[in-house]
Design a protein around this motif. Structure first.
Motif, mmCIF file in Angstrom:
data_model
loop_
_atom_site.group_PDB
_atom_site.id
_atom_site.type_symbol
_atom_site.label_atom_id
_atom_site.label_comp_id
_atom_site.label_asym_id
_atom_site.label_seq_id
_atom_site.Cartn_x
_atom_site.Cartn_y
_atom_site.Cartn_z
ATOM 1 N N GLY A 10 0.798 -1.219 0.000
ATOM 2 C CA GLY A 10 0.000 0.000 0.000
ATOM 3 C C GLY A 10 0.831 1.270 0.000
ATOM 4 N N PHE A 11 1.992 1.216 0.647
ATOM 5 C CA PHE A 11 2.889 2.379 0.699
ATOM 6 C C PHE A 11 4.056 2.202 -0.271
ATOM 7 N N TYR A 12 3.794 1.547 -1.372
ATOM 8 C CA TYR A 12 4.878 1.176 -2.289
ATOM 9 C C TYR A 12 5.676 2.385 -2.764
ATOM 10 N N ALA B 23 2.361 8.194 10.164
ATOM 11 C CA ALA B 23 1.129 8.908 10.495
ATOM 12 C C ALA B 23 -0.069 8.259 9.811
ATOM 13 N N ASN B 24 0.095 7.845 8.565
ATOM 14 C CA ASN B 24 -1.000 7.165 7.863
ATOM 15 C C ASN B 24 -1.318 5.812 8.479
ATOM 16 N N LEU C 78 -2.014 7.579 -4.166
ATOM 17 C CA LEU C 78 -1.025 8.487 -3.590
ATOM 18 C C LEU C 78 -1.679 9.678 -2.916
ATOM 19 N N LEU C 79 -2.722 10.219 -3.527
ATOM 20 C CA LEU C 79 -3.349 11.418 -2.968
ATOM 21 C C LEU C 79 -3.961 11.163 -1.601
ATOM 22 N N ALA D 67 -1.094 13.355 7.994
ATOM 23 C CA ALA D 67 0.135 12.713 7.547
ATOM 24 C C ALA D 67 1.182 13.747 7.133
ATOM 25 N N LEU D 68 0.755 14.816 6.479
ATOM 26 C CA LEU D 68 1.706 15.862 6.092
ATOM 27 C C LEU D 68 2.311 16.527 7.327
#
Length: 350
Positions: A81-83, A135-136, A153-154, A161-162
């Motif tokens: 998922g975080f590839y 954070a995600n 990605l969005l 998370a930012l």
């Protein structure tokens, strides 16, 4: 306490160690173009982390390996998922490692400037993205019944998370600056102290807001004292830096990073990756872990080899505990013959 819970705690400790140790490495790399006004000062900064930076990266390798073996479902879902962000982190770490090794293999300002940029970006990209990824994970992702993370990605670029990415980025800069005050001589030492105070202007409020947001949205009752302790340690680190207490200020930022990590993993448990689609789809310590036999074998391996690894790393820090100064840097950087960059005691970083 069952072995799955023990290994969740072990993985949390590994990631915490990585953030504390690699955190100051990243900070030094990001400060390279800021504090290193002359090449000799940049070499002082690089040599300060030269003997330890690659050993610090062992922590993330071990943490990833432990996740793969102990919680394969967590590993597979998260890493797929975080590839993209994880791929960017990997590429940045590769470029950074190559830059440390190749910077001293040429004798032109242009050559060194390119590798200095690689060190900067190879430090800044992971520093930001690790905060964004974790954070995600704490916030939760759209994991379905088949343990597939269906997110683009969005969806990773949400405000929480930012802010997490900004927090790790600024906190690592502060941590790295305090490491340089502890590990280098003048003039880098004085510049690093000034940089630490400037970084604190961003790191303290960003860290405070992120920790409180985490606690209010995802935290447990017992993590409130941890959040308070993390905030207090961060503020204390800045105040001690103002007083010139370098060792204690660095210890405080290390404690703040460690306590922030405890807050994140404590907010997760017993989940390892919450689902925003349905709580029934949460990946937890119980349903994402390996078989008991696998966890038992892993535990015995860890009992035997972990003390050896920790002992060796502690020994390396002790051996290279002295400050790095301009006087220790050879005056003529050159590739090849005597007097070159590659012949100093910390030449592996050059």
């Amino acid at each position: 306490m069952d072995l799955a819970t023990v290994w969740f705690l072990a993985i949390a400790v590994l990631w915490t160690g990585y953030f504390i140790l690699e955190g100051f490495d990243f900070g030094v790399g990001m400060l390279l173009p800021v504090l290193g006004r002359r090449d000799v000062d940049r070499r002082v900064m690089i040599n300060a982390i030269g003997p330890v930076w690659d050993g610090n990266e062992v922590w993330v390798i071990t943490a990833g390996g432990a996740m793969f073996a102990a919680f394969p479902a967590w590993y597979a879902t998260a890493f797929s998922g975080f590839y993209l962000p994880l791929l960017l982190i990997l590429l940045a770490l590769i470029v950074r490692g190559v830059a440390f090794e190749y910077r001293g293999k040429g004798d032109t300002d242009r050559w060194r400037a390119w590798w200095d940029r690689a060190i900067f970006w190879g430090s800044a990209v992971p520093a930001f993205l690790w905060g964004l990824v974790f954070a995600n994970i704490v916030r939760g992702m759209p994991v379905d019944a088949d343990e597939i993370l269906r997110a683009g990605l969005l969806s990773l670029l949400n405000p929480y998370a930012l802010l997490g990415g900004l927090t790790t980025l600024s906190l690592f800069v502060l941590h790295g600056a305090l490491f340089l005050t502890l590990k280098t001589g003048q003039p880098v030492r004085a510049r690093a102290r000034t940089a630490a105070l400037r970084a604190a202007v961003v790191a303290v409020p960003a860290g405070a807001v992120f920790l409180v947001w985490t606690q209010l949205a995802h935290g447990k009752a017992w993590t409130w004292p941890v959040v308070a302790a993390a905030a207090a340690a961060l503020v204390a680190g800045v105040l001690l830096a103002l007083r010139g207490s370098e060792g204690r200020s660095f210890a405080c930022t290390a404690a703040a990073i460690g306590l922030a990590s405890v807050t994140l993993f404590g907010s997760l448990f017993p989940a390892v990756l919450p689902s925003t689609l349905d709580p029934a789809y949460d990946l937890t310590v119980a349903n994402a872990s390996s078989a008991p036999y696998t966890l038992t074998v892993m535990s015995w391996v860890a009992v035997v080899f972990l003390p050896v690894v920790l002992g060796y790393q502690a020994w390396s820090y002790w051996v290279f505990r002295k400050r790095v100064t301009r006087e220790q840097i050879e005056p003529v950087p050159a590739y090849g013959g005597g007097g070159g960059q590659g012949s100093g005691p910390a030449s592996a970083a050059e």
